[in-house]
Design a protein around this motif. Structure first.
Motif, PDB file in Angstrom:
ATOM      1  N   PHE A   2       7.344 -22.089 -32.726  1.00 37.36           N
ATOM      2  CA  PHE A   2       6.751 -21.704 -34.008  1.00 37.36           C
ATOM      3  C   PHE A   2       5.253 -21.888 -33.943  1.00 37.36           C
ATOM      4  CE2 PHE A   2       5.403 -22.923 -38.344  1.00 37.36           C
ATOM      5  CZ  PHE A   2       5.673 -21.715 -38.978  1.00 37.36           C
ATOM      6  N   ASP A   3       4.548 -20.815 -34.294  1.00 37.35           N
ATOM      7  CA  ASP A   3       3.084 -20.857 -34.337  1.00 37.35           C
ATOM      8  C   ASP A   3       2.676 -21.135 -35.779  1.00 37.35           C
ATOM      9  OD1 ASP A   3       0.342 -20.404 -34.359  1.00 37.35           O
ATOM     10  OD2 ASP A   3       0.466 -18.774 -32.904  1.00 37.35           O
ATOM     11  N   SER A   4       2.197 -22.353 -36.042  1.00 37.64           N
ATOM     12  CA  SER A   4       1.849 -22.735 -37.418  1.00 37.64           C
ATOM     13  C   SER A   4       0.648 -21.961 -37.944  1.00 37.64           C
ATOM     14  CB  SER A   4       1.583 -24.240 -37.481  1.00 37.64           C
ATOM     15  OG  SER A   4       0.527 -24.600 -36.609  1.00 37.64           O
ATOM     16  N   THR A   6      -0.058 -18.705 -37.344  1.00 37.27           N
ATOM     17  CA  THR A   6       0.330 -17.351 -37.750  1.00 37.27           C
ATOM     18  C   THR A   6       1.624 -17.329 -38.560  1.00 37.27           C
ATOM     19  OG1 THR A   6       1.569 -17.022 -35.693  1.00 37.27           O
ATOM     20  CG2 THR A   6      -0.765 -16.407 -35.687  1.00 37.27           C
ATOM     21  N   GLY A   7       2.383 -18.432 -38.523  1.00 38.93           N
ATOM     22  CA  GLY A   7       3.668 -18.468 -39.213  1.00 38.93           C
ATOM     23  C   GLY A   7       4.746 -17.655 -38.520  1.00 38.93           C
ATOM     24  N   ILE A   8       4.587 -17.415 -37.199  1.00 34.23           N
ATOM     25  CA  ILE A   8       5.529 -16.590 -36.446  1.00 34.23           C
ATOM     26  C   ILE A   8       6.398 -17.467 -35.552  1.00 34.23           C
ATOM     27  CG2 ILE A   8       5.755 -14.801 -34.675  1.00 34.23           C
ATOM     28  CD1 ILE A   8       3.212 -13.545 -35.729  1.00 34.23           C
ATOM     29  N   LEU A   9       7.710 -17.245 -35.660  1.00 37.16           N
ATOM     30  CA  LEU A   9       8.683 -17.891 -34.800  1.00 37.16           C
ATOM     31  C   LEU A   9       9.019 -16.927 -33.671  1.00 37.16           C
ATOM     32  CD1 LEU A   9      10.601 -20.400 -34.480  1.00 37.16           C
ATOM     33  CD2 LEU A   9      12.303 -19.066 -35.760  1.00 37.16           C
ATOM     34  N   SER A  10       8.823 -17.315 -32.430  1.00 36.23           N
ATOM     35  CA  SER A  10       9.020 -16.389 -31.313  1.00 36.23           C
ATOM     36  C   SER A  10       9.681 -17.114 -30.146  1.00 36.23           C
ATOM     37  CB  SER A  10       7.677 -15.783 -30.869  1.00 36.23           C
ATOM     38  OG  SER A  10       6.797 -16.803 -30.410  1.00 36.23           O
TER      39      SER A  10
END
Length: 206
Positions: A2-4, A6-10
């Motif tokens: 999780f990229d805090s 950008t809010g993107i879970l990848s």
């Protein structure tokens, strides 16, 4: 991951299943959480199918190897393309069967596709080669000359290139002669008073 910022879970999904994920955001005073479920679906796994060679003018009954699906179990639906004429697919028994007509000679690339409830699909292909069914070879039997009191033992064995099971029948034999279908031999004992000519006809059924 999780990229805090950008809010993107990848990430790369490798294992099917249901995953409960919780995301928490907090300021200087109080955290706030949100839960959700991530479902990872794996397409059906195809089992390989062996190529087959069959004769035209014959029946085909070919069991197919089943697909493996961990999520949907028995809820797969199927599509099939490339079947020879006269052959149909039966999902219940999971086989293809039917009668191949004489004009079906050729190569057929058959593709079977399984589709799960999520729309994921997987395919397997195999080849059906339909060859011409050659006629049995007729035995060469010349005129048989016998005299009264002779014993008759004459082979009338047919040969078949595909080793099909043959049914042979004989007509025109004199009353003192008989045909043994297991050995495909004509046997007999000529009576002392017998004379004449007897045209014999051999019939064969595949």
């Amino acid at each position: 991951s999780f990229d805090s910022a950008t809010g993107i879970l990848s990430g790369q999904l490798s294992e099917p299943g249901r995953y409960r994920i919780q995301i928490t955001a907090k300021d200087d005073y109080m955290p706030v959480s949100q839960d959700f479920v991530l479902t990872v679906n794996q397409p059906p796994q195809a089992a390989g199918q062996t190529d087959v060679t069959v004769n035209a003018d014959s029946r085909l009954n070919l069991p197919l190897n089943p697909f493996i699906d961990h999520e949907d179990k028995g809820n797969l639906r199927y599509e099939i393309t490339g079947l020879p004429p006269g052959i149909s697919f039966y999902p219940g028994s999971f086989n293809i069967q039917g009668y191949l007509p004489s004009d079906s000679v050729g190569d057929y690339l058959v593709t079977l596709t399984a589709i799960d409830t999520q729309g994921a699909r997987s395919s397997t292909s195999f080849r059906i080669s339909v060859t011409e069914n050659q006629a049995p070879q007729v035995p060469q039997v010349d005129i048989i000359d016998l005299v009264a009191g002779d014993t008759l033992a004459q082979s009338v064995a047919f040969q078949d290139a595909e080793n099909d099971e043959l049914q042979v029948s004989i007509s025109g034999l004199p009353q003192w002669a008989w045909f043994d279908s297991s050995s495909q031999m004509i046997y007999g004992n000529v009576p002392m008073s017998e004379q004449g000519q007897f045209p014999v006809l051999s019939l064969i059924h595949i």
